[in-house]
Design an enzyme around this catalytic site. Structure first.
Site, PDB file in Angstrom:
ATOM      1  N   ASP A   1       0.844  -1.192   0.000  1.00  0.00           N
ATOM      2  CA  ASP A   1       0.000   0.000   0.000  1.00  0.00           C
ATOM      3  C   ASP A   1       0.886   1.250   0.000  1.00  0.00           C
ATOM      4  O   ASP A   1       1.971   1.241  -0.588  1.00  0.00           O
ATOM      5  CB  ASP A   1      -0.931  -0.043   1.222  1.00  0.00           C
ATOM      6  CG  ASP A   1      -2.274   0.608   0.970  1.00  0.00           C
ATOM      7  OD1 ASP A   1      -2.297   1.838   0.826  1.00  0.00           O
ATOM      8  OD2 ASP A   1      -3.294  -0.102   0.906  1.00  0.00           O
TER       9      ASP A   1
ATOM     10  N   HIS B   1      -3.199   6.016   3.522  1.00  0.00           N
ATOM     11  CA  HIS B   1      -4.093   4.905   3.197  1.00  0.00           C
ATOM     12  C   HIS B   1      -3.603   3.592   3.822  1.00  0.00           C
ATOM     13  O   HIS B   1      -4.378   2.835   4.417  1.00  0.00           O
ATOM     14  CB  HIS B   1      -4.180   4.786   1.675  1.00  0.00           C
ATOM     15  CG  HIS B   1      -5.202   3.829   1.163  1.00  0.00           C
ATOM     16  ND1 HIS B   1      -4.918   2.509   0.886  1.00  0.00           N
ATOM     17  CD2 HIS B   1      -6.507   4.000   0.848  1.00  0.00           C
ATOM     18  CE1 HIS B   1      -6.002   1.914   0.419  1.00  0.00           C
ATOM     19  NE2 HIS B   1      -6.987   2.790   0.384  1.00  0.00           N
TER      20      HIS B   1
ATOM     21  N   SER C   1     -11.393  -0.725  -0.189  1.00  0.00           N
ATOM     22  CA  SER C   1     -10.073  -0.739   0.454  1.00  0.00           C
ATOM     23  C   SER C   1     -10.176  -1.055   1.930  1.00  0.00           C
ATOM     24  O   SER C   1      -9.274  -1.655   2.516  1.00  0.00           O
ATOM     25  CB  SER C   1      -9.380   0.614   0.294  1.00  0.00           C
ATOM     26  OG  SER C   1      -8.834   0.795  -0.970  1.00  0.00           O
TER      27      SER C   1
END
Length: 582
Positions: A155, A193, A413
């Site tokens: 990620d 994220h 996600s």
């Protein structure tokens, strides 16, 4: 309800970026293929080369898969033709290169080359999730927390948050970190994220124990995190970086007991999964014994091609081996019986190959997890930050927890790490489990008590209708308690089936997607006569025919199977705008 992202700002930024790309597309269509027609590339070169931007020096970044395991002389041949080696990608029998645009014609005719794709950009696919998937009950009954299991988070990096420390506060559970972003060795999380994803998988809720309305632990609060950074501060990455990170996870599998990979990133489908280098990489990890969990994508509202959000699953979520996850919303309650599908959750079947996706759904809407201080998401969207509140005792003594620790995001996600954390619990319970058994158990035990349809509204008041069919919810809602109590073993492939349609009889069917392997649930366990969603469905029913789309004036057959929409030459490019829903 809050939007996950400031819609106007993000759309403006995206329109500007796509406008810049559009100005390059004209030039690319003229000279990028070096003699090939602008209508499409050859059988060895991907079709999107005609619209893929080249670099200012006339080169293009590509991934080359060779027909046999690449040797040094093959790389040397590419260099001799004017190419530059960016990195070797051994598990897909290839490498990432920067080559002159005129060299594509030479690659097309080279017998040692199996397939060439652009090094495409990747991006992220953007409480009550624990009770909704029965994880709280599972923790109490089975006393599992992920101890000893390594989960690779591929990620935007992972910030060393307090909630990712060991229980005794003596060490970090981020046991390995590496950046695959060219020119940027930092392994921190500049975007924000990856840290959020890691917290859903393995945060222990330490900073939320006081001063917050509730604790925010992850599914496997003592799991080890392997941080493989592939996205920059803007949430952008590349195929080659993701593939290199997957290869590193395979390489380090024994060292850190990496048994799960979480991929909350992806991009649109351009070619069959049998040629797509991202899909080939995740298959290599799966065959190495690593469970790969992938976000379905967030384009379920996209009706650009008249599919009503169907056929919007991205890559590598389209690969039949991996566990592809769609997103639900918990409706602000711990009871799953009122939960609904998030309308942005991408639906199947997959473009070109027609693989039935997603495999499962899990909570992904307005999920609270870890914040990376100073990251793009935390700074740009401060309304997503979760503020601490004073907690007072009977004597009036109040404590306020530290601020800047948690934020709220929505998307597939966020649903993906819920499933990845559950996989870590399963493997802690029984380290002998294969990826196929993990996937099969999750799907066979998934909760299937959904309604037949629901209506959702985004923050702008737009209405979205969702039908709870196999292409929307897959096998159902992850049930951690049920899956930990299951003892079935997969003796064959748990590859997701392919949807086929007989235009003569008007019948649709599920068929095996992996040649030579029997699909373990056949026509009776998960997809056939058992409960698929809500009501018992007979295996002879057309479970995705005209009756499953909700609107009787719109035929499901015409949406999915008609006009070559899904298996034509059009490429579905969905914007990564995600809205939290009410």
């Amino acid at each position: 309800m809050k939007e996950i992202i400031n819609t106007v700002a993000m759309k403006t930024r995206l329109r500007r970026s796509w406008s810049k790309l559009a100005s390059l597309h004209i030039l690319a269509g003229m000279i990028l293929l070096g003699g090939m027609t602008a209508a499409g590339a050859g059988h060895k070169t991907a079709p999107d080369f005609v619209s893929f931007p080249q670099n200012p020096d006339g080169t293009v970044d590509v991934i080359i898969q060779f027909s046999k395991t690449p040797h040094a002389n093959r790389f040397a041949t590419i260099v001799a033709q004017g190419g530059k080696v960016k990195r070797s990608l051994d598990h897909i029998n290839g490498g990432a290169f920067r080559v002159p645009a005129s060299m594509l014609k030479w690659l097309e005719n080279n017998p040692d080359v199996a397939y060439v794709t652009p090094d495409r950009p990747t991006q992220p696919s953007f409480d009550d999730e624990m009770p909704a998937v029965m994880a709280t009950l599972a923790h109490q009954q089975y006393a599992l927390n992920g101890t000893g299991v390594g989960v690779a988070v591929i990620d935007s990096g992972v910030y060393n948050h307090d909630d990712l420390q060991t229980a005794d506060r003596t060490a970090s559970r981020i046991i390995y970190s590496e950046s695959f972003i060219s020119g940027d060795p930092s392994t921190g999380d500049a975007y924000g994220h990856g840290t959020h994803v890691a917290g859903i998988i393995g945060g222990n809720g330490f900073d939320s124990q006081s001063g917050y309305l509730q604790a925010y632990p992850g599914l496997a609060p003592n799991v080890n995190i392997v941080n493989l950074r592939v996205l920059d501060a803007n949430g952008s990455g590349s195929d080659s970086a993701v593939i290199a990170a997957i290869e590193r996870a395979i390489q380090l599998q024994q060292t850190y007991n990496i048994r799960v990979i979480n991929l909350s990133v992806g991009r649109p489908i351009v070619e069959s999964y049998t040629q797509d280098p991202l899909c080939q990489a995740v298959e290599a990890a799966w065959q190495a014994g690593i469970v790969v969990v992938v976000a379905a994508g967030n384009n379920g509202r996209d009706n650009t091609l008249g599919t009503h959000g169907y056929a919007t699953v991205g890559s590598p979520a389209n690969d039949p081996l991996v566990i592809t996850v769609g997103a639900t919303k918990t409706m602000g309650t711990p009871d799953r019986t009122d939960d609904e599908i998030a309308s942005y959750s991408s639906r199947g079947p997959s473009r070109l190959d027609h693989v039935v996706k997603p495999d499962l759904v899990a909570p992904g809407n307005q999920i609270i997890s870890l914040l990376a201080p100073g990251s793009t998401l935390a700074v740009t969207y401060p309304t997503l930050n979760i503020a601490p509140v004073p907690v007072c005792d009977a004597l009036g003594s109040c404590v306020t927890g530290p601020g800047g620790q948690y934020l709220q995001l929505s998307g597939t996600s966020m649903a993906t790490p819920v499933v990845a954390g559950a996989a870590a619990l399963m493997i802690q319970q029984d380290p002998t489990l294969s990826p196929d058994t993990v996937k099969a158990r999750m799907m066979a035990t998934a909760w299937k008590g959904y309604p037949t349809s629901s209506v959702s509204y985004d923050s702008l008041g737009n209405e979205y209708f969702s039908q709870y069919d196999v292409f929307t919810v897959g096998a159902g809602y992850l049930d951690v308690d049920a899956v930990l109590g299951d003892t079935d073993v997969a003796n064959g492939s748990a590859a997701s089936p392919v949807a086929s349609f007989d235009s003569t009889s008007g019948q649709a069917a599920l068929t095996n997607s992996v040649a030579g392997n029997s699909i373990i649930w056949g026509s009776s366990i998960v997809w056939g006569r058992s409960i698929i969603w809500g009501n018992t469905i007979d295996s002879n029913s057309i479970i995705w025919g005209a009756s499953v789309w909700g609107d009787p004036s719109v035929s499901g057959t015409s949406i999915i199977w008609g006009d070559s929409i899904i298996w034509g030459d059009s490429i579905i490019w969905g914007e990564s705008i995600i809205w939290g829903e009410r």
